[in-house]
Design a protein around this motif. Sequence first.
Motif, PDB file in Angstrom:
ATOM      1  N   ASP A 159      40.953 -36.634 -61.130  1.00 58.84           N
ATOM      2  CA  ASP A 159      40.071 -37.782 -61.328  1.00 58.84           C
ATOM      3  C   ASP A 159      38.686 -37.411 -60.802  1.00 58.84           C
ATOM      4  O   ASP A 159      38.429 -37.456 -59.600  1.00 58.84           O
ATOM      5  CB  ASP A 159      40.628 -39.001 -60.594  1.00 58.84           C
ATOM      6  CG  ASP A 159      39.821 -40.261 -60.868  1.00 58.84           C
ATOM      7  OD1 ASP A 159      38.702 -40.138 -61.403  1.00 58.84           O
ATOM      8  OD2 ASP A 159      40.296 -41.359 -60.529  1.00 58.84           O
ATOM      9  N   LEU A 160      37.794 -37.030 -61.706  1.00 61.72           N
ATOM     10  CA  LEU A 160      36.458 -36.584 -61.300  1.00 61.72           C
ATOM     11  C   LEU A 160      35.614 -37.730 -60.768  1.00 61.72           C
ATOM     12  O   LEU A 160      34.688 -37.511 -59.983  1.00 61.72           O
ATOM     13  CB  LEU A 160      35.745 -35.928 -62.485  1.00 61.72           C
ATOM     14  CG  LEU A 160      36.387 -34.633 -63.014  1.00 61.72           C
ATOM     15  CD1 LEU A 160      35.646 -34.153 -64.254  1.00 61.72           C
ATOM     16  CD2 LEU A 160      36.397 -33.545 -61.954  1.00 61.72           C
ATOM     17  N   SER A 161      35.909 -38.958 -61.193  1.00 59.43           N
ATOM     18  CA  SER A 161      35.137 -40.108 -60.728  1.00 59.43           C
ATOM     19  C   SER A 161      35.523 -40.509 -59.307  1.00 59.43           C
ATOM     20  O   SER A 161      34.699 -41.009 -58.551  1.00 59.43           O
ATOM     21  CB  SER A 161      35.300 -41.284 -61.684  1.00 59.43           C
ATOM     22  OG  SER A 161      36.640 -41.409 -62.101  1.00 59.43           O
ATOM     23  N   GLY A 162      36.784 -40.308 -58.932  1.00 58.68           N
ATOM     24  CA  GLY A 162      37.233 -40.604 -57.579  1.00 58.68           C
ATOM     25  C   GLY A 162      37.549 -42.059 -57.345  1.00 58.68           C
ATOM     26  O   GLY A 162      38.576 -42.407 -56.759  1.00 58.68           O
ATOM     27  N   GLU A 163      36.680 -42.947 -57.765  1.00 60.46           N
ATOM     28  CA  GLU A 163      36.939 -44.376 -57.781  1.00 60.46           C
ATOM     29  C   GLU A 163      36.272 -44.928 -59.029  1.00 60.46           C
ATOM     30  O   GLU A 163      35.420 -44.261 -59.638  1.00 60.46           O
ATOM     31  CB  GLU A 163      36.417 -45.061 -56.520  1.00 60.46           C
ATOM     32  CG  GLU A 163      34.923 -44.971 -56.306  1.00 60.46           C
ATOM     33  CD  GLU A 163      34.480 -45.585 -54.989  1.00 60.46           C
ATOM     34  OE1 GLU A 163      35.351 -45.879 -54.143  1.00 60.46           O
ATOM     35  OE2 GLU A 163      33.271 -45.768 -54.802  1.00 60.46           O
ATOM     36  N   SER A 164      36.645 -46.127 -59.422  1.00 56.21           N
ATOM     37  CA  SER A 164      36.179 -46.656 -60.693  1.00 56.21           C
ATOM     38  C   SER A 164      34.656 -46.629 -60.792  1.00 56.21           C
ATOM     39  O   SER A 164      33.944 -47.010 -59.862  1.00 56.21           O
ATOM     40  CB  SER A 164      36.684 -48.087 -60.890  1.00 56.21           C
ATOM     41  OG  SER A 164      36.190 -48.612 -62.109  1.00 56.21           O
ATOM     42  N   LEU A 165      34.163 -46.198 -61.949  1.00 56.59           N
ATOM     43  CA  LEU A 165      32.725 -46.065 -62.154  1.00 56.59           C
ATOM     44  C   LEU A 165      32.015 -47.403 -62.275  1.00 56.59           C
ATOM     45  O   LEU A 165      30.774 -47.445 -62.290  1.00 56.59           O
ATOM     46  CB  LEU A 165      32.461 -45.221 -63.404  1.00 56.59           C
ATOM     47  CG  LEU A 165      32.867 -43.740 -63.303  1.00 56.59           C
ATOM     48  CD1 LEU A 165      32.698 -43.051 -64.651  1.00 56.59           C
ATOM     49  CD2 LEU A 165      32.050 -43.025 -62.237  1.00 56.59           C
ATOM     50  N   HIS A 166      32.773 -48.508 -62.356  1.00 58.31           N
ATOM     51  CA  HIS A 166      32.076 -49.798 -62.382  1.00 58.31           C
ATOM     52  C   HIS A 166      31.421 -50.102 -61.035  1.00 58.31           C
ATOM     53  O   HIS A 166      30.537 -50.953 -60.943  1.00 58.31           O
ATOM     54  CB  HIS A 166      33.031 -50.930 -62.773  1.00 58.31           C
ATOM     55  CG  HIS A 166      33.871 -51.447 -61.646  1.00 58.31           C
ATOM     56  ND1 HIS A 166      35.108 -50.911 -61.333  1.00 58.31           N
ATOM     57  CD2 HIS A 166      33.665 -52.438 -60.750  1.00 58.31           C
ATOM     58  CE1 HIS A 166      35.615 -51.559 -60.300  1.00 58.31           C
ATOM     59  NE2 HIS A 166      34.764 -52.487 -59.917  1.00 58.31           N
ATOM     60  N   ARG A 167      31.847 -49.382 -59.994  1.00 57.56           N
ATOM     61  CA  ARG A 167      31.250 -49.565 -58.672  1.00 57.56           C
ATOM     62  C   ARG A 167      29.937 -48.789 -58.620  1.00 57.56           C
ATOM     63  O   ARG A 167      29.893 -47.609 -58.296  1.00 57.56           O
ATOM     64  CB  ARG A 167      32.220 -49.092 -57.591  1.00 57.56           C
ATOM     65  CG  ARG A 167      33.496 -49.935 -57.563  1.00 57.56           C
ATOM     66  CD  ARG A 167      34.489 -49.394 -56.556  1.00 57.56           C
ATOM     67  NE  ARG A 167      35.679 -50.235 -56.515  1.00 57.56           N
ATOM     68  CZ  ARG A 167      36.778 -49.935 -55.839  1.00 57.56           C
ATOM     69  NH1 ARG A 167      36.840 -48.817 -55.140  1.00 57.56           N
ATOM     70  NH2 ARG A 167      37.818 -50.755 -55.849  1.00 57.56           N
ATOM     71  N   ARG A 168      28.864 -49.455 -58.926  1.00 59.25           N
ATOM     72  CA  ARG A 168      27.556 -48.801 -59.055  1.00 59.25           C
ATOM     73  C   ARG A 168      26.972 -48.422 -57.698  1.00 59.25           C
ATOM     74  O   ARG A 168      26.149 -47.518 -57.618  1.00 59.25           O
ATOM     75  CB  ARG A 168      26.564 -49.713 -59.763  1.00 59.25           C
ATOM     76  CG  ARG A 168      27.053 -50.356 -61.062  1.00 59.25           C
ATOM     77  CD  ARG A 168      27.325 -49.361 -62.147  1.00 59.25           C
ATOM     78  NE  ARG A 168      27.273 -49.990 -63.463  1.00 59.25           N
ATOM     79  CZ  ARG A 168      28.003 -49.645 -64.505  1.00 59.25           C
ATOM     80  NH1 ARG A 168      28.901 -48.667 -64.365  1.00 59.25           N
ATOM     81  NH2 ARG A 168      27.877 -50.244 -65.668  1.00 59.25           N
TER      82      ARG A 168
END
Length: 723
Positions: free
Chosen positions: A157-166
Amino acid sequence: MKNNKQSLFVTAALGLEPLLVEELLGLGLDEVKQERAGVRCHGSLADAYRICMWSRLASRVLLPLTQFAAADPDQLYAGVQGVDWSEHMDADSTLAIDCATSKSQITHSRYAEQKTKDAIVDQFRVRTGARPSVSLERPDVRLNLYLYQDQASLSLDLSGESLHRRGYRVDGVHAPLKENLAAGMLLRCGWPQISAAGGALVDPLCGSGTLPLEAALMATNTAPGLLRTYYGFLGWKQHQDAIWQEVRQAADEKHQVGIAVLKVPIIGYDADPRAIRAAWDHARQAGMDKLIHFERRRLDEFVPPSGVRSGLLIANPPYGERLGNSDELAPLYNQLGQVMAQQCPGWHAGVITSEQELGRAIGLRADKINVLYNGALKCQLLQFVLNADNHWQSLSEKAQRVARKPLSAGAEMFANRLRKNLKKLGKWAQREGVDCYRLYDADLPEYAVAVDLYGDEVHLQEYRAPSSIDPDKAAERIRDVLAALPRVLDITPDQIHLKVRRQQKGTDQYEKQARRGILKEVHEGNCRFLVNLTDYLDTGLFLDHRMTRRKIQSMAAGKRFLNLFGYTGAATVHALKGGASATTTVDMSRTYLDWARRNIELNGFPGNRQEFVQADCLAWLEQAQTHRAGVFDLIFLDPPSFSNSKSMATTFDVQRDHVELLRHTLRLLADGGQLIFSTNLRTFQMAVEAFDDLSLENITASTLPADFARNPRIHQCWLIRKI
């Protein structure tokens, strides 16, 4: 993968996939292919970094590492150990694993996560004597494990946590909209084009400011990931920081140019001072406080920005799910429609809601409707062109549509009974979260009809009158019913769908009576279903089994569920809502199985991860006894009373054949499993003496909902366990 391109899977909320395809193509990705809840594409490491930085719609960016068979824990362990984890992390790194499983013998996701962690830790312990530790919050490496049909797909998971968390949110007020859903709304409504042409944006119900903030990020060409300090690739051993810094620097330069040239007004209003304070905090955190204006203002105080002739009014008003009752919210929506029509002529508008009735209460004609999902909640994004042809209609105008002709004495008697039932059952249905229920069932002998409410429409069934009743008198009584229903329920005649109910033969109740193909969404607690009020004698949802389905939901956690004679899959939906690990739905009709799939997907579950079997259930049971013995933990068996379908080898009579049917079905039940058997044959007698090796519990009383209490013989139901 520095320069080499390889497969990536970019996840997104349901409904955003087509927009995500366009976004990824714009970022230069190759072989972009839309899938359910995401998009598959090919790209380099720099491409993956750019997605993490620039995607306004994505949730996660997954880099596949390996695929292998995982029919049991040992295979899973061996497959994970087949990866050289020293290429991805060190012995002192932290890791976390997310797992989803479907149609696999490994049914518990947490167990699979633990087994995967053990395989990685053991590899390091054997090689180095040290081991990575687990950290659920911001680990160095986060892995995504997906088990489907005993095949494992393991990704980084390259994002690590959801990308909606700006990175700008510091306080959520009143059920905030996820940032990527807000971005999807703005893109659907054409905000980039409107802002480029000098149009303004106003959110009159802005809450903590998500929509105006996302609009400002778009209008200034600011990357949504620019404020984030954590990504999943930062602790990955193959991370190339020089490439990442290039991506960050390019994004920062575009941001500086964008905020210097932004001229269009972006405004958020809300009546709640706490929401406005939170919105200003978010704007400052995002560096947009000089570009956006937030102000405490009631909806009736709304004014558009001066000097602007065009723009976008966008809103996420409360739906009635968590924040209020839809009847109480209708005036708010109608007032919003009035503001849109009277204050913003020449503008465009977008409003999202999960309630169709609330959307109608706006009083304006939607030019476009898009389906989006707010979490598991299916919503409609209504888009409006606010021109002179789109006339706003007040709620009082809508109410006046119903003709007010005097009712006959009989019609008035019927209307009074409807009012009495509505007063009692309406409050009950509201508490239960149900908008489809039986309001009347031949309560008055003269009026032998069943009245079922489906939201704002009525499914009216006339029980065929005996030959002793004068046909003219029967027709007069139906006219009384058709006159009373609009008066009591405040609906128009075209919202009433009349059927004639007679004793059915074979599969008559499933035969088409019309071909309109119009499906309506209704609610049953935390579930949603599509019904057809015109084309069949039945609607696709047996209302009397509401409590039975709820019982299935309460029993389904971690269970492998089988739905025989599955019809449109309502019981399967409840099982999935209850946490079933796998589901199989069997029905003879391809139409109903497709309908079942749509119901399952409507509730946020991937249809391609469930099993659908088109077969004669009786023949399928014969075959399944050998290769599926003991496979299912929970079974729902609701056969027809009688069937002689041409697709069946023989006739079926539930009274005559239930012993053999139950015996065949029980062979599929796992040790400790439970079978719910139901029948609507009123004269049915269970052959109790034939099942002395079983525990048979008659649970009929507990499965009768309040709206069928007047008719306790509507069905019979048993809970069956092996002794």
